[in-house]
Design a protein around this motif. Structure first.
Motif, PDB file in Angstrom:
ATOM      1  N   LEU A  61     -70.734 -85.332  70.988  1.00 33.66           N
ATOM      2  CA  LEU A  61     -71.673 -85.665  72.062  1.00 33.66           C
ATOM      3  C   LEU A  61     -72.714 -86.639  71.544  1.00 33.66           C
ATOM      4  O   LEU A  61     -73.444 -86.333  70.591  1.00 33.66           O
ATOM      5  CB  LEU A  61     -72.338 -84.382  72.588  1.00 33.66           C
ATOM      6  N   ASP A  62     -72.772 -87.831  72.132  1.00 39.47           N
ATOM      7  CA  ASP A  62     -73.816 -88.820  71.866  1.00 39.47           C
ATOM      8  C   ASP A  62     -74.696 -88.859  73.114  1.00 39.47           C
ATOM      9  O   ASP A  62     -74.403 -89.563  74.080  1.00 39.47           O
ATOM     10  CB  ASP A  62     -73.206 -90.194  71.567  1.00 39.47           C
ATOM     11  N   TYR A  63     -75.780 -88.070  73.109  1.00 39.95           N
ATOM     12  CA  TYR A  63     -76.616 -87.910  74.298  1.00 39.95           C
ATOM     13  C   TYR A  63     -77.259 -89.231  74.691  1.00 39.95           C
ATOM     14  O   TYR A  63     -77.294 -89.596  75.867  1.00 39.95           O
ATOM     15  CB  TYR A  63     -77.684 -86.846  74.010  1.00 39.95           C
ATOM     16  N   ASP A  64     -77.794 -89.972  73.706  1.00 40.02           N
ATOM     17  CA  ASP A  64     -78.552 -91.176  74.009  1.00 40.02           C
ATOM     18  C   ASP A  64     -77.678 -92.273  74.604  1.00 40.02           C
ATOM     19  O   ASP A  64     -78.144 -93.077  75.423  1.00 40.02           O
ATOM     20  CB  ASP A  64     -79.248 -91.685  72.737  1.00 40.02           C
ATOM     21  N   HIS A  65     -76.370 -92.357  74.210  1.00 36.96           N
ATOM     22  CA  HIS A  65     -75.484 -93.385  74.734  1.00 36.96           C
ATOM     23  C   HIS A  65     -74.552 -92.852  75.823  1.00 36.96           C
ATOM     24  O   HIS A  65     -73.645 -93.569  76.268  1.00 36.96           O
ATOM     25  CB  HIS A  65     -74.641 -93.989  73.602  1.00 36.96           C
ATOM     26  N   GLY A  66     -74.735 -91.591  76.237  1.00 32.92           N
ATOM     27  CA  GLY A  66     -73.945 -91.046  77.336  1.00 32.92           C
ATOM     28  C   GLY A  66     -72.478 -90.921  77.037  1.00 32.92           C
ATOM     29  O   GLY A  66     -71.644 -91.149  77.911  1.00 32.92           O
ATOM     30  N   ASP A  67     -72.121 -90.527  75.802  1.00 33.75           N
ATOM     31  CA  ASP A  67     -70.719 -90.483  75.398  1.00 33.75           C
ATOM     32  C   ASP A  67     -70.311 -89.055  75.055  1.00 33.75           C
ATOM     33  O   ASP A  67     -70.989 -88.363  74.289  1.00 33.75           O
ATOM     34  CB  ASP A  67     -70.500 -91.389  74.178  1.00 33.75           C
ATOM     35  N   VAL A  68     -69.170 -88.598  75.656  1.00 35.02           N
ATOM     36  CA  VAL A  68     -68.548 -87.316  75.294  1.00 35.02           C
ATOM     37  C   VAL A  68     -67.094 -87.617  74.926  1.00 35.02           C
ATOM     38  O   VAL A  68     -66.334 -88.128  75.738  1.00 35.02           O
ATOM     39  CB  VAL A  68     -68.585 -86.306  76.460  1.00 35.02           C
ATOM     40  N   SER A  69     -66.720 -87.312  73.653  1.00 35.21           N
ATOM     41  CA  SER A  69     -65.380 -87.611  73.156  1.00 35.21           C
ATOM     42  C   SER A  69     -64.787 -86.370  72.504  1.00 35.21           C
ATOM     43  O   SER A  69     -65.502 -85.496  72.011  1.00 35.21           O
ATOM     44  CB  SER A  69     -65.414 -88.763  72.138  1.00 35.21           C
ATOM     45  N   PHE A  70     -63.434 -86.316  72.483  1.00 32.98           N
ATOM     46  CA  PHE A  70     -62.709 -85.172  71.944  1.00 32.98           C
ATOM     47  C   PHE A  70     -61.681 -85.668  70.930  1.00 32.98           C
ATOM     48  O   PHE A  70     -61.043 -86.709  71.138  1.00 32.98           O
ATOM     49  CB  PHE A  70     -62.001 -84.391  73.057  1.00 32.98           C
ATOM     50  N   TYR A  71     -61.499 -84.904  69.844  1.00 35.32           N
ATOM     51  CA  TYR A  71     -60.579 -85.281  68.768  1.00 35.32           C
ATOM     52  C   TYR A  71     -59.750 -84.076  68.337  1.00 35.32           C
ATOM     53  O   TYR A  71     -60.207 -82.936  68.389  1.00 35.32           O
ATOM     54  CB  TYR A  71     -61.354 -85.832  67.554  1.00 35.32           C
ATOM     55  N   ASP A  72     -58.498 -84.363  67.935  1.00 37.82           N
ATOM     56  CA  ASP A  72     -57.630 -83.364  67.312  1.00 37.82           C
ATOM     57  C   ASP A  72     -58.008 -83.302  65.839  1.00 37.82           C
ATOM     58  O   ASP A  72     -57.715 -84.213  65.070  1.00 37.82           O
ATOM     59  CB  ASP A  72     -56.170 -83.774  67.483  1.00 37.82           C
TER      60      ASP A  72
END
Length: 537
Positions: free
Chosen positions: A434-445
């Motif tokens: 979660l990158d709150y300041d840049h509005g990014d939610v990413s998921f990784y294996d």
């Protein structure tokens, strides 16, 4: 109706008496439940396997109709009716390969044995019991696994300033995991892989690795069966002469490049002095536009990179997630110091969820979660915006949810509409970044570092919390201790999750009674309530 004209009152009552004697005790058909194994049954290719079911309360099944079938009752695996086997109704795939284990039919226990297990036998089954007045059924899962050939490794030739090494293996099921390892045990994360299935459904893989460091000496290719956890490996030595020689132009280029940069800098200074302030401002505006364009392209590529989870972890802070017992239904059990959960839930209309205690309002952070039986349960992971107006039955970014899930037998992201995720396998260990300041939610294996999905960037507001969804089946999740380096997933095979230190939202422990081996769960058990959602009848 005319009055009874029988010579004897006993003869008048005879039809009613016979009808009464035909009814079971209580005056109504005797009801029962059907139970199957709670955990998947694992079978190796080519061997025999038994799929058992039983009745509760215990009663004779000798005169009942028994069926084992796949997705619907027409796809019959085995049929027993009128005291004998019905081979004419069996699917061609199982013809001559199934038989009844019925020596305990009088006790309400029966099983079908599948001989010479094939890859196509993998999946869900239903056992069905009927006594013409009442019927019941239970679902069970057969998990087929097979270990294939030892990997064959060879050097294919020089490529991209290095040496290309190829690893080939065949005859594996399900899709195996491939790893390239350094002599010191470290993994090579960047390599290409191609896989295919033959007519019998068995997997073959070909993985290519480019080694650029001539000091490596040797590399090892390992193939792992994710169900049996059996591994086969092969190492190969790469002699130093196989590596391409360094070009003599490279040192010269390294000397010329600084000189060219100095010349360009001097030209820029001269241009700045010769042009007016207006021209200078125009040049600065154009330069700023180029920088903004490159920054946007960089951020897009940064979010979409495929193999950089370990690198990204260095840019994010490990978030200390703790499960919040107050945010969940009492059917979700929390244990292991509020780091693990377990839920047995079979309501297909809606799911259960809970969130973390610690809210996030700024910065970059990540956490990792291991999912027990990710293929056989329906679950969700992600981020939730803490908002009283949020609609929990529509978990999309529009309503404050950024979630990926295994739902309705599809691995997907809950966008609007949902996005299927073409991942080569459903991950056991998922990293949420979660990158709150840049509005990014990413998921990784986190087993191989590969990228799963990134939601489109947007501006966050309010407090965000870790989200854990339990939609169907025996769902278990564990928040992983965050240590450096890739971790091998811990995949339980046939045992239920450990429930030491249980903490339910009501503060009660886990009572006895699990419903294993055909015995029903106790009436007080919160994990497997005796409802139609647990056992359909």
């Amino acid at each position: 109706m005319a009055p009874c004209s029988c010579p004897s009152s006993v003869l008048c009552l005879l039809p009613s008496l016979l009808l009464f004697l035909q009814l079971p005790p209580g005056g109504s058909p005797e009801r029962f439940r059907v139970f199957g194994p709670l955990q998947p049954i694992v079978a190796e290719l080519g061997k025999d396997v038994t799929l058992p079911c039983s009745l509760y309360p215990a009663m004779s099944a000798e005169n009942m109709e028994l069926r084992w079938f796949r997705s619907n009752i027409v796809e019959s695996v085995f049929t027993y009716q009128d005291g004998q086997e019905r081979h004419e109704e069996v699917m061609a795939q199982y013809a001559g390969r199934t038989s009844l284990v019925g020596k305990f039919l009088s006790e309400g226990k029966a099983a079908v044995r599948i001989h010479r297990v094939q890859a196509s036998d993998n999946g869900l089954y239903t056992c069905f019991f009927s006594n013409r007045d009442f019927r019941g059924q239970a679902r069970l899962e057969l998990q087929v696994a097979g270990v294939g050939s030892v990997p064959q490794v060879h050097i294919s030739g020089p490529e991209e300033d290095g040496v290309c090494v190829v690893c080939i293996a065949s005859g594996w099921f399900p899709e195996p995991q491939v790893q390239w390892r350094h002599p010191r045990g470290e993994q090579f994360l960047e390599f290409s892989k191609v896989q295919a299935q033959d007519t019998e459904g068995l997997f073959s893989v070909e993985a290519a690795l480019v080694v650029r460091d001539s000091s490596v000496g040797s590399v090892t290719c390992s193939i792992l069966n994710p169900i049996l956890l059996q591994e086969k490996a092969m190492a190969i030595v790469i002699p130093e002469p196989f590596f391409p020689r360094a070009s003599p132009w490279k040192p010269a280029f390294l000397v010329i490049l600084p000189l060219l940069l100095l010349l360009l800098l001097g030209a820029a200074c001269y241009t700045w002095r010769e042009h007016s302030t207006q021209e200078l401002q125009k040049a600065l505006d154009e330069l700023q536009a180029i920088l903004d364009q490159r920054k946007a392209a960089y951020l897009t590529a940064w979010r979409k990179a495929q193999l950089y989870a370990d690198w990204r972890k260095e840019q994010f802070w490990a978030w200390p997630v703790t499960l919040d017992p107050g945010s969940c239904d009492n059917r979700i059990v929390i244990f292991h110091h509020k780091k693990s959960l377990w839920c047995s839930y079979y309501n297909t209309q809606k799911g259960l969820f809970l969130c973390g205690l610690e809210g996030i309002t700024s910065g970059r952070c990540y956490w990792e979660v291991e999912v027990g039986y990710p293929y056989r349960t329906e679950w969700g992971l992600g981020v939730w915006r803490k908002d009283e107006k949020t609609r929990h039955n529509d978990p999309t970014p529009r309503d404050g949810f950024w979630v990926i899930a295994h739902f309705n037998n599809i691995f997907q992201a809950f966008t609007d509409p949902s996005t299927p995720l073409p991942h080569r396998h459903i991950p056991y260990r998922v990293g949420v970044f979660l990158d709150y300041d840049h509005g990014d939610v990413s998921f990784y294996d986190m087993t191989d570092g590969s990228h799963i999905f990134s939601f489109p960037p947007e501006s966050f507001s309010g407090t965000l919390l870790p989200y854990f969804g339990c939609y169907f089946g025996n769902v278990s999740m564990t928040i992983c201790p965050l240590v450096a380096g890739p971790q091998k997933p811990s995949v339980p095979m046939n045992n239920p999750p450990s429930l030491e230190e249980p903490v339910s939202p009501s503060g009660e422990g886990i009572p006895s009674g699990s419903g294993v081996d055909g015995a029903p769960p106790g009436p007080e058990a919160p994990l497997l309530p005796c409802t139609p959602e647990t056992v359909s009848s």
